[in-house]
Design a protein around this motif. Sequence first.
Motif, short mmCIF file in Angstrom:
data_model
loop_
_atom_site.label_atom_id
_atom_site.label_comp_id
_atom_site.label_asym_id
_atom_site.label_seq_id
_atom_site.Cartn_x
_atom_site.Cartn_y
_atom_site.Cartn_z
N GLN A 1 6.46 2.82 5.53
CA GLN A 1 5.96 1.45 5.67
C GLN A 1 5.55 0.88 4.25
OE1 GLN A 1 2.27 1.06 7.67
NE2 GLN A 1 2.46 -1.23 8.20
N GLU A 2 5.23 1.85 3.51
CA GLU A 2 4.89 1.38 2.07
C GLU A 2 6.21 1.33 1.19
OE1 GLU A 2 3.00 4.02 -1.49
OE2 GLU A 2 1.96 4.06 0.09
N ALA A 3 7.29 2.08 1.43
CA ALA A 3 8.74 1.80 0.93
C ALA A 3 9.29 0.57 1.29
CB ALA A 3 9.59 3.05 1.27
N GLU A 4 9.01 0.21 2.51
CA GLU A 4 9.53 -1.22 3.04
C GLU A 4 8.89 -2.08 2.40
OE1 GLU A 4 12.16 -3.04 5.32
OE2 GLU A 4 12.08 -0.98 5.45
N LYS A 5 7.57 -2.28 2.16
CA LYS A 5 6.73 -3.12 1.50
C LYS A 5 7.19 -3.29 0.03
CE LYS A 5 2.17 -4.34 0.67
NZ LYS A 5 0.51 -4.09 0.53
N ARG A 6 7.44 -2.25 -0.66
CA ARG A 6 7.92 -2.14 -2.03
C ARG A 6 9.33 -2.81 -2.06
NH1 ARG A 6 5.84 3.25 -3.04
NH2 ARG A 6 8.01 4.07 -2.38
N LYS A 7 10.21 -2.41 -1.08
CA LYS A 7 11.47 -3.00 -1.05
C LYS A 7 11.74 -4.66 -0.87
CE LYS A 7 15.96 -2.47 1.40
NZ LYS A 7 16.51 -1.91 2.45
#
Length: 189
Positions: free
Chosen positions: A136-142
């Motif tokens: 979820q964090e990676a998706e948000k950063r992306k």
Amino acid sequence: MREGKAMREAKTRRPWRPDPRKPFVGSVREGQGFAFRRKQKIQQKYTKFLRKKRGSQLPSNDQFTETYPEHLKHLYVAEEALLSVQRRKDHQLSSVQSSPTVSSVAPPKKNKKKTSNQKAKEEYDMIVAKRAAKKQEAEKRKQEREEAQKQYKKKKMEAFKILSQRTRKGQPKLNVQMEYLLQKIQEKQ
């Protein structure tokens, strides 16, 4: 004379054991094996130890107040209060259990030990939760990166449109470029 000698022999005689290789009296067939005797002996030692311990306890009224340093006194006084409350609860509980009309129901154990399967399941759930949080964090950063890139491209496109404006003869419009540079300087301040 013979009576005195017989008395001395009776006192010093050892108990008869049927088999000298058998260190303990009794057998499983008789209903009392060596483990039972050993258990009884250990229980007797433990009760004796408890009796000795009870006899050597200090009086509780000055246990926490007078023998400890002054700067830690409040901690020991608070602990003494907690212990006295616990003793009162235990006393009340024992008096309630001794009455024949009230049936005592044992409370469920709070700290049950977990089985290896439960531990493994909890570890698996934790790992899955960590992975989901990372994803979820990676998706948000992306998404944030993509949004920033869109904003950057949009600004670049506007700057390009402004700076690439030309007159009918193909010359660059200097007044529009100057306005753009002035606007950029004002934004920085």
